[in-house]
Design an enzyme around this catalytic site. Structure first.
Site, short mmCIF file in Angstrom:
data_model
loop_
_atom_site.label_atom_id
_atom_site.label_comp_id
_atom_site.label_asym_id
_atom_site.label_seq_id
_atom_site.Cartn_x
_atom_site.Cartn_y
_atom_site.Cartn_z
N CYS A 32 0.84 -1.21 0.00
CA CYS A 32 0.00 0.00 0.00
C CYS A 32 0.88 1.26 0.00
CB CYS A 32 -0.91 -0.06 1.23
SG CYS A 32 -1.71 1.48 1.67
N CYS A 35 0.23 3.81 2.79
CA CYS A 35 0.68 3.24 4.07
C CYS A 35 2.18 3.49 4.26
CB CYS A 35 0.42 1.73 4.12
SG CYS A 35 -1.32 1.28 3.98
#
Length: 106
Positions: A32, A35
């Site tokens: 991600c 993230c």
């Protein structure tokens, strides 16, 4: 310091051990992009707020925890208080909102 959660048991133990302290959980994944962008900031907050417990849950490694916490997207931040009661949640790599939420709850 941010504690990496490896299992559902470890997650529950971390919540139980926190007592009356605020617990901030970062649900993320290695693949991600957002993230990865917010991870260093999340770690810096753990240094700044030493009276708050910071946990990281990789949704691929701990699917049971992510499912139980109803995490739908990453990153998702959840906030727990007093024996595991959830008191807040939001999704997205929003640094300002993350720190503001900690300040509201701490």
């Amino acid at each position: 310091m941010v504690k990496q959660i490896e299992s559902k048991t470890a997650f529950q133990e971390a919540l139980d051990a926190a007592g009356d302290k605020l617990v901030v959980v970062d649900f993320s994944a290695t693949w991600c992009g957002p993230c990865k962008m917010i991870k260093p900031f999340f770690h810096s907050l753990s240094e700044k707020y030493s009276n708050v417990i910071f946990l990281e849950v990789d949704v691929d490694d701990c699917q049971d925890v992510a499912s139980e916490c109803e995490v739908k997207c990453m990153p998702t931040f959840q906030f727990f208080f007093k024996k595991g009661q959830k008191v807040g949640e939001f999704s997205g790599a929003n640094k300002e909102k993350l720190e503001a939420t900690i300040n509201e709850l701490v």
